[in-house]
Design a protein around this motif. Sequence first.
Motif, mmCIF file in Angstrom:
data_model
loop_
_atom_site.group_PDB
_atom_site.id
_atom_site.type_symbol
_atom_site.label_atom_id
_atom_site.label_comp_id
_atom_site.label_asym_id
_atom_site.label_seq_id
_atom_site.Cartn_x
_atom_site.Cartn_y
_atom_site.Cartn_z
ATOM 1 N N ALA A 140 52.143 39.208 32.269
ATOM 2 C CA ALA A 140 50.917 38.455 32.514
ATOM 3 C C ALA A 140 51.317 37.010 32.740
ATOM 4 C CB ALA A 140 49.967 38.562 31.324
ATOM 5 N N ILE A 141 50.726 36.406 33.760
ATOM 6 C CA ILE A 141 51.019 34.999 34.000
ATOM 7 C C ILE A 141 49.836 34.152 33.535
ATOM 8 C CG2 ILE A 141 52.617 35.388 35.906
ATOM 9 C CD1 ILE A 141 50.311 34.641 37.813
ATOM 10 N N ALA A 142 50.146 32.967 33.078
ATOM 11 C CA ALA A 142 49.107 32.049 32.605
ATOM 12 C C ALA A 142 48.391 31.441 33.807
ATOM 13 C CB ALA A 142 49.733 30.964 31.749
ATOM 14 N N GLY A 143 47.232 30.827 33.531
ATOM 15 C CA GLY A 143 46.480 30.159 34.591
ATOM 16 C C GLY A 143 47.290 29.094 35.301
ATOM 17 N N SER A 144 48.261 28.501 34.604
ATOM 18 C CA SER A 144 49.076 27.446 35.218
ATOM 19 C C SER A 144 49.900 27.963 36.381
ATOM 20 C CB SER A 144 50.008 26.848 34.156
ATOM 21 O OG SER A 144 50.826 27.857 33.615
ATOM 22 N N LYS A 145 50.101 29.266 36.450
ATOM 23 C CA LYS A 145 50.909 29.826 37.541
ATOM 24 C C LYS A 145 50.070 30.535 38.595
ATOM 25 C CE LYS A 145 55.470 30.544 35.576
ATOM 26 N NZ LYS A 145 56.200 29.976 36.720
ATOM 27 N N SER A 146 48.761 30.637 38.355
ATOM 28 C CA SER A 146 47.952 31.407 39.297
ATOM 29 C C SER A 146 47.141 30.487 40.209
ATOM 30 C CB SER A 146 47.022 32.356 38.544
ATOM 31 O OG SER A 146 45.920 31.647 38.043
ATOM 32 N N GLU A 178 55.541 28.520 26.533
ATOM 33 C CA GLU A 178 55.697 27.383 27.448
ATOM 34 C C GLU A 178 56.036 27.807 28.867
ATOM 35 O OE1 GLU A 178 58.476 24.258 26.336
ATOM 36 O OE2 GLU A 178 57.376 24.148 24.411
ATOM 37 N N ARG A 179 56.785 28.903 28.980
ATOM 38 C CA ARG A 179 57.242 29.277 30.321
ATOM 39 C C ARG A 179 56.106 29.806 31.196
ATOM 40 N NH1 ARG A 179 61.189 34.531 29.028
ATOM 41 N NH2 ARG A 179 59.577 35.927 28.263
ATOM 42 N N GLY A 180 54.923 29.991 30.614
ATOM 43 C CA GLY A 180 53.752 30.319 31.434
ATOM 44 C C GLY A 180 53.602 31.781 31.774
ATOM 45 N N PHE A 181 54.364 32.638 31.132
ATOM 46 C CA PHE A 181 54.169 34.075 31.346
ATOM 47 C C PHE A 181 54.718 34.850 30.158
ATOM 48 C CE2 PHE A 181 58.381 33.209 33.093
ATOM 49 C CZ PHE A 181 59.139 34.244 32.590
ATOM 50 N N ARG A 203 61.716 36.155 38.596
ATOM 51 C CA ARG A 203 60.696 35.992 39.633
ATOM 52 C C ARG A 203 59.482 35.235 39.094
ATOM 53 N NH1 ARG A 203 61.699 35.090 43.583
ATOM 54 N NH2 ARG A 203 59.762 35.785 44.556
ATOM 55 N N LEU A 204 59.071 35.567 37.871
ATOM 56 C CA LEU A 204 57.887 34.905 37.312
ATOM 57 C C LEU A 204 58.162 33.432 37.050
ATOM 58 C CD1 LEU A 204 56.439 37.607 34.851
ATOM 59 C CD2 LEU A 204 55.674 37.039 37.166
ATOM 60 N N THR A 205 59.394 33.123 36.668
ATOM 61 C CA THR A 205 59.751 31.726 36.440
ATOM 62 C C THR A 205 59.562 30.926 37.724
ATOM 63 O OG1 THR A 205 61.372 32.413 34.799
ATOM 64 C CG2 THR A 205 61.613 30.191 35.685
ATOM 65 N N ALA A 206 59.922 31.550 38.840
ATOM 66 C CA ALA A 206 59.842 30.839 40.120
ATOM 67 C C ALA A 206 58.431 30.831 40.701
ATOM 68 C CB ALA A 206 60.802 31.499 41.115
ATOM 69 N N MET A 207 57.554 31.658 40.167
ATOM 70 C CA MET A 207 56.249 31.871 40.796
ATOM 71 C C MET A 207 55.284 30.717 40.581
ATOM 72 S SD MET A 207 54.308 35.522 40.600
ATOM 73 C CE MET A 207 55.513 36.604 41.350
ATOM 74 N N LYS A 208 54.577 30.341 41.665
ATOM 75 C CA LYS A 208 53.526 29.318 41.581
ATOM 76 C C LYS A 208 52.341 29.775 42.412
ATOM 77 C CE LYS A 208 56.525 25.306 41.368
ATOM 78 N NZ LYS A 208 57.442 24.964 42.441
ATOM 79 N N ASN A 209 51.133 29.328 42.035
ATOM 80 C CA ASN A 209 49.936 29.683 42.806
ATOM 81 C C ASN A 209 49.848 31.172 43.104
ATOM 82 O OD1 ASN A 209 48.735 27.135 43.076
ATOM 83 N ND2 ASN A 209 50.314 26.591 44.594
ATOM 84 N N THR A 213 48.760 35.064 43.206
ATOM 85 C CA THR A 213 47.523 35.843 43.300
ATOM 86 C C THR A 213 47.831 37.262 42.829
ATOM 87 O OG1 THR A 213 48.054 36.594 45.522
ATOM 88 C CG2 THR A 213 46.792 34.539 45.329
ATOM 89 N N ALA A 214 46.785 38.061 42.770
ATOM 90 C CA ALA A 214 46.998 39.463 42.396
ATOM 91 C C ALA A 214 48.012 40.102 43.337
ATOM 92 C CB ALA A 214 45.677 40.227 42.440
ATOM 93 N N ASP A 215 47.969 39.676 44.598
ATOM 94 C CA ASP A 215 48.884 40.267 45.563
ATOM 95 C C ASP A 215 50.342 39.897 45.289
ATOM 96 O OD1 ASP A 215 48.554 42.130 47.687
ATOM 97 O OD2 ASP A 215 49.454 40.616 49.007
ATOM 98 N N SER A 216 50.569 38.683 44.763
ATOM 99 C CA SER A 216 51.951 38.311 44.423
ATOM 100 C C SER A 216 52.500 39.268 43.370
ATOM 101 C CB SER A 216 52.027 36.887 43.858
ATOM 102 O OG SER A 216 51.088 36.030 44.445
#
Lengths: 812, 113
Positions: free
Chosen positions: A280-286, A517-520, A554-560, A562-565
């Motif tokens: 699960a990713i936090a809102g900061s990454k979505s 902290e890492r956002g996921f 991959r999640l560490t690198a992920m920004k913005n 979406t469900a599709d990501s």
Amino acid sequence: MKIFKAILSVTITIALIWLLQTKFGDIPPVGKFLNPVSGFWQNAEGNNAFADENLKLTGLQGNVVIRYDEHRVPHIFAENDHDMYYAQGYVTARDRLWEMDIQTREASGRLSEVLGDKTLDVDRYHRRMGMVYGAENAMRGINKDPQVKAAVDAYTDGINSYIHSLSRKDYPIEFKLLDYAPEDWKPINCALLLKLMSETLAGGSDQFALTNNLKHFGAKVINDLFPDYPYNEDPIIPEGTKWNFKPLPIPKPSASFLAQMTDSITTPGKKEDIGSNNWAIAGSKSANGYPILANDPHLHLTYPSIWYQIQLSSPTVNTYGVSLPGAPCIVIGFNQKISWGVTNVGADVLDWYQVRFKDASKNQYWYNNQWNNAKKRIEVIKVRGEMPVYDTVIYTHHGPVVYDSPTQQSGGVGENVPVGNALRWIAHDESDDFMTFYLLNRGKNYDDYREAIKHFTAPAQNFIFADADKDIAITPAGKFPLKFKDQGKFILDGSDPANDWQGWIPFEQNPTIKNPERGFVSSANQSSTDQTYPYYITWKFDSPYERGKRINDRLTAMKNATADSLRLLQGDTYSIHAQNVLDAMLGYLDPTKLSADQLQAYSVLKKWNKRFDAGEIGATVFQLWWNNFYRMTWDDKFSVKNTRLLYPNRDRTVKLLLTDPKSKWFDNTQTPAVETCGDIVNIAFAHAVDKLVKEKGKMNINWQWGRVMHTEIANLAQLPGFGSGNFISGGASGVINAISGSNGPSWRMVVQLGPVVKGYGVLPGGESGNPGSFYYDDMLQTWKDGQLNELLFLQYPTEVSKRIKSTLILTK
Amino acid sequence: MLFFIILVLTIAGSFILPWSAAAIIAFIAAICCAKTSGQAFWSGFGAVFIAWMMLALFKSIPNNHILATRVSRLFHLPNWAFVLVITALIGGIVGGMAALSGVLVKKVFEKQG
């Protein structure tokens, strides 16, 4: 003469009908099965079979509206909880009755009742493992909990209401093939299904093999080759997380001793690579600022599908997800506020204890310096067409002596010392696991999530969580016995109380993390924690770290995102294992010394993107090469006749390859020369290429990974023609998209939280369990393509949607 | 005549009676109106053969023969049509034998009468 002719003719006719009505061996009764009046033709569903329906059912308290969408997912709207679970039972049975029946028969050791003596060993195993005993104990927990009991009872009534409405021609086709009739559902069947899940996910043990290893190689080698923490790891709870609790005192290790050899016990070993992904990713990454959650549980895939999609709605709940056919509630899913999912923990919750009986009667056993009374449980296994088999199972305070083997001891040695092992298994404990799902289905926030998972016993799961308040969390939850380090890594002395499980790790001290902290948050069956966690959970978790590592990278690198990501990430086939070892392995090859075929394979590997996609030849060569390398390293030492030994795992082998190329383990003891890592790598490579050339000709399209890996979803009863057939697919057991042969993601789900929740998901198959239905496998192609269906989450029963195809109304 | 009686009754009866009722229908119909053994057998055979084929197709056509195809693979047959023909043959043999029995029984009583 005329009389004789008439009698002869009538006799032949009657005999013919009798023959056509009778089952011979595995051949179904031909006339009964083939006739179009009540035989299998009746199971052929038309493509417009689902017109609106109104049914009057006894036992309902109000009206229920069930709306079916284009994938035949039922959306149940009931006026109260009782009717909702009743309807869940009813529609699940309508789609999956035989699957429910055969699975509970398997769990409870009752297959032989309908299949005859060929399943007697399987039945005996399940009885002796205490599956029914465990389910009975689970029922005690369920019956203490009025809400769960009411749900289980209503669900049961719904199933039975459906069963009672059936005439022979309506029976699912498998009943007709195997020639038996569905029987009434009982509440304990729901518990039996959970036990079956426990068996799949927490019913293996490496204890015997490892105990044999210890005898064969000695402690020093075992500590070196079977370490308690992997060489490569990326734990679920991020490394360095501080534990803000004061741990209970850890029990003192006992003076344990090795058990007698018990090679013929047939408990399967723990499977590496059985496993699942969730994150699960936090809102900061979505992209929309709210969390997104993804889950894909990997299991041995079958038709009918393992999971059943459903929406459940009553005044107390509105939730969507997948359920286990045969159990109420939703196991993995979401509601308007929260979403949750699971992967397996692989905790050591199954231990063997050596038992010493006083005499051949086995009425008493030695424990705590005195003789204690054993209990005996008589299992009656009914066998179709034969006399029932009676089997006595001895129970110590640990649990059943699954196997007692005086007959196995040769040469009269130790005949007066009956030796067996008692099983201590979490699946035997009283539990109330359904409460977890009951509460999660109704959960609104993080506190509700914590309260819900507190009730979970087994098989321990990494419960992942995200909610509309923007919290994310993960908790390996389940009851973990309080143990000394390595307790249960080897067979334990059952006479020593110090070897017993010494209570439980308090729920509050189970590893958990909220909003890191890492956002996921994520899990893929790797170690729960780093080595600072004060308690012992197991010496080896379910899977090596590679999938988890890739997810985290991959999640560490992920920004913005979406469900599709996240959907794309579920289909990722990049191999961290190849990334770790390929260069080192290629480094040992000398291109100038390779044959033309080998050189071609070498250059493919040089250019390979390290992905296990269907079209990759590099994946095929690498996998075969690694398998050869692994086997050539260990086979000569660990493949010993008549002794079951446990091979060192992939992680340890990688460490050996990368850090210890001159290790003695690389030397093939069957050759005079002293081999090193480079020699084994070279031989393994030559063999891999030779084998491919021999079997498939010089490098061609048939070398592609998707054509080499035999992917198929078979029917639950292995009926030819009732499965998916062989298909080409990417994926591998060590990559995120863990399709591997007949194992793989049994449900893929992505849920975007927010002001309006949006779910996406797909089953490898369909909702219907009927091979004669369009909905038996209508989702398979979507699953193969790595796509997800948008899940229709209705807010009220009359909501207008183009996707609703029919309505079923149940009235009292 | 016999053929049509058995055909119609077998199809009509299929909705409420068990599959072996086809045998009883053929048997009684043959007692009523069969003339020769050959006529009885082939009428019974043909009628139930066709009745069962129609009943099977009635379910299988809207199904695009999905299930019949799966069953053909289960029995290692080349395609669903084989399953259909085997089904119809079984029905035909049962119907034929029952009708033959009917006419033979009838002949026993005719002699006495």
